[in-house]
Motif scaffolding. Structure first.
Motif, PDB file in Angstrom:
ATOM      1  N   PHE A  52     -51.839 -25.613 -48.261  1.00 46.65           N
ATOM      2  CA  PHE A  52     -50.716 -25.109 -49.052  1.00 46.65           C
ATOM      3  C   PHE A  52     -49.860 -24.125 -48.258  1.00 46.65           C
ATOM      4  N   GLY A  53     -50.286 -23.795 -47.046  1.00 43.16           N
ATOM      5  CA  GLY A  53     -49.557 -22.808 -46.259  1.00 43.16           C
ATOM      6  C   GLY A  53     -49.673 -21.407 -46.841  1.00 43.16           C
ATOM      7  N   TRP A  54     -50.774 -21.116 -47.533  1.00 44.35           N
ATOM      8  CA  TRP A  54     -50.950 -19.795 -48.141  1.00 44.35           C
ATOM      9  C   TRP A  54     -51.648 -18.842 -47.190  1.00 44.35           C
ATOM     10  N   GLU A  55     -51.208 -17.593 -47.233  1.00 45.65           N
ATOM     11  CA  GLU A  55     -51.948 -16.540 -46.545  1.00 45.65           C
ATOM     12  C   GLU A  55     -52.022 -15.338 -47.458  1.00 45.65           C
ATOM     13  N   ASP A  56     -53.231 -14.848 -47.677  1.00 47.90           N
ATOM     14  CA  ASP A  56     -53.450 -13.667 -48.524  1.00 47.90           C
ATOM     15  C   ASP A  56     -52.726 -13.779 -49.870  1.00 47.90           C
ATOM     16  N   LEU A  57     -52.870 -14.893 -50.516  1.00 44.79           N
ATOM     17  CA  LEU A  57     -52.255 -15.080 -51.835  1.00 44.79           C
ATOM     18  C   LEU A  57     -53.254 -14.705 -52.930  1.00 44.79           C
ATOM     19  N   ASP A  58     -52.901 -13.689 -53.702  1.00 39.91           N
ATOM     20  CA  ASP A  58     -53.766 -13.243 -54.799  1.00 39.91           C
ATOM     21  C   ASP A  58     -53.566 -14.172 -55.989  1.00 39.91           C
ATOM     22  N   LEU A  59     -54.518 -15.054 -56.212  1.00 38.36           N
ATOM     23  CA  LEU A  59     -54.415 -15.980 -57.350  1.00 38.36           C
ATOM     24  C   LEU A  59     -54.979 -15.340 -58.610  1.00 38.36           C
ATOM     25  N   ARG A  60     -55.957 -14.459 -58.440  1.00 37.03           N
ATOM     26  CA  ARG A  60     -56.693 -13.965 -59.602  1.00 37.03           C
ATOM     27  C   ARG A  60     -55.878 -12.965 -60.436  1.00 37.03           C
ATOM     28  N   SER A  61     -55.424 -11.856 -59.796  1.00 37.24           N
ATOM     29  CA  SER A  61     -54.838 -10.749 -60.572  1.00 37.24           C
ATOM     30  C   SER A  61     -53.672 -11.165 -61.462  1.00 37.24           C
ATOM     31  N   PRO A  62     -52.649 -11.855 -60.940  1.00 35.89           N
ATOM     32  CA  PRO A  62     -51.517 -12.170 -61.818  1.00 35.89           C
ATOM     33  C   PRO A  62     -51.907 -13.040 -63.007  1.00 35.89           C
ATOM     34  N   ILE A  63     -52.835 -13.960 -62.796  1.00 34.38           N
ATOM     35  CA  ILE A  63     -53.227 -14.858 -63.888  1.00 34.38           C
ATOM     36  C   ILE A  63     -54.107 -14.111 -64.887  1.00 34.38           C
ATOM     37  N   GLU A  64     -54.965 -13.261 -64.354  1.00 38.62           N
ATOM     38  CA  GLU A  64     -55.819 -12.452 -65.228  1.00 38.62           C
ATOM     39  C   GLU A  64     -54.961 -11.519 -66.080  1.00 38.62           C
ATOM     40  N   GLN A  65     -53.953 -10.907 -65.450  1.00 40.33           N
ATOM     41  CA  GLN A  65     -53.078 -10.002 -66.205  1.00 40.33           C
ATOM     42  C   GLN A  65     -52.294 -10.760 -67.264  1.00 40.33           C
TER      43      GLN A  65
END
Ligand SMILES: [Zn+2]
Length: 379
Positions: free
Chosen positions: A178-191
């Protein structure tokens, strides 16, 4: 490295972390012990659970009552009379009351999601097609979760299985795909949802399904051949995470430093040589004989790459998950032959390489198991 690192996946045997466990720790360990005994489809009375776990009657009752209250367990009537003592009420995992939201990002061109029961079996599905470059945004994932939550009763958590290196905070450190680096998937979805979110590597999730519902034992190397090459390692029923969360990541180990250039900057990486995408491109205009040769060579490459960890860890089981146009008899026979050549010895059990029999929901189910594990830990 923090001492309290959370693996995010199901360590079947909770390691003994500290000699001075708090009462809360003891409850958590007892809960995990009892739940593991019943999961997925065993039923025992309280007395039998006590015998099998070595826990006292009070400790069993205490934890069992908690799990009955929150809907994890249910009572199923009386056990058959064994002749001595009174008959106990049988307990099992209640797979009907609680739900899990599971998202699988390992599929090409698609984000797949499902509401599952506690066994990871989908009861409702939703998906979103991706455009040609597999561009994914957090909003796309959120929108699928919204659809799923409308069809879920009590959801105990949301799980996302992503390709790449995922840390214990739910940050995807690197995903070449996906070309991701250091992408926080958890926090925004949890919030956004106010529900606990778990993020795991997709190959590790698939391995959990193979362990719980497939043929896998407590020790295995698991390899997933798709767009990329994913790997996961299970030792004594504990998945190996690694120092930097990249345990099992074999895709970017170079087998041929003079080989074709890889997206990671090296040449001749295993992923560049034997990913389904690379192999299909090479086989597209090849004759039947050439296709067989390409797959035999691919099997040989994989076994060559895995022979060192197989020997080092004394692994007897290598499970390969992939589509049958790639992971077929030509591929597996060549890989087996190479394993026999490279690892055969009088003190090492013959390593068998085999095709994973779990179906297309392997990642969704494994991610649901991971959510369940985290839920049990958090109670
Ligand atoms: Zn590479």
């Amino acid at each position: 490295m923090t001492a309290s690192r959370r693996s995010g996946i199901w360590a079947l045997h909770t390691p003994d972390r500290s000699a001075k466990a708090s009462p809360a720790d003891v409850r958590r360990i007892n809960r995990s012990l009892i739940f593991s005994l019943l999961f997925p489809d065993h039923q025992y009375s309280r007395a039998e659970i006590g015998r099998r776990t070595g826990l006292s009657r009070v400790a069993v009752s205490d934890v069992v009552n908690d799990m009955l209250d929150c809907g994890l367990l249910r009572e199923n009537g009386q056990e058959s009379n064994s002749g001595k003592g009174k008959r106990g009420t049988l307990l099992s995992v209640d797979t009907t009351r609680l739900n899990i939201i599971s998202i699988d990002m390992s599929q090409p061109h698609l984000i797949q999601g499902a509401v599952t029961n506690l066994l990871g079996i989908p009861t409702y599905r939703a998906e979103a097609a991706l455009n040609a470059v597999d561009h994914v945004t957090i909003e796309m994932i959120t929108s699928i979760i919204e659809q799923l939550l409308n069809h879920a009763g009590d959801a105990i958590g949301i799980g996302i299985a992503a390709p790449g290196v995922v840390d214990e905070e739910g940050v995807v450190r690197r995903s070449t795909l996906f070309g991701w680096e250091d992408l926080d998937l958890r926090s925004p979805i949890e919030q956004h949802f106010g529900i606990r979110v778990t993020v795991d590597n997709d190959a590790t999730c698939a391995m959990l399904t193979e362990r719980f519902f497939g043929q896998g034992g407590p020790n295995m190397l698991f390899v997933r051949i798709s767009r990329g090459i994913g790997g996961a390692v299970l030792i004594d029923d504990v998945p190996v995470i690694g120092e930097y969360h990249a345990g099992g990541e074999i895709g970017h180990i170079s087998l041929d430093p003079q080989g074709p250039p890889c997206a990671c900057g090296k040449r001749g990486c295993l992923e560049r040589l034997i990913s389904a995408t690379s192999l299909r491109a090479r086989m597209q205009h090849a004759s039947l004989l050439e296709r067989t040769q390409i797959l035999r060579q691919a099997g040989t490459y994989l076994a060559t790459a895995l022979s060192m960890p197989v020997g080092l860890l004394d692994m007897a089981d290598v499970c390969v998950y992939g589509q049958p146009d790639i992971v077929n008899d030509d591929f597996l026979t060549a890989a087996q032959r190479r394993f026999d050549q490279l690892t055969g010895s009088s003190f090492h059990t013959r390593t068998i390489i085999r095709r994973c029999q779990c179906g297309g929901d392997i990642t969704l189910r494994g991610e649901a198991l991971s959510v369940l594990h985290n839920y049990l830990e958090s109670l």
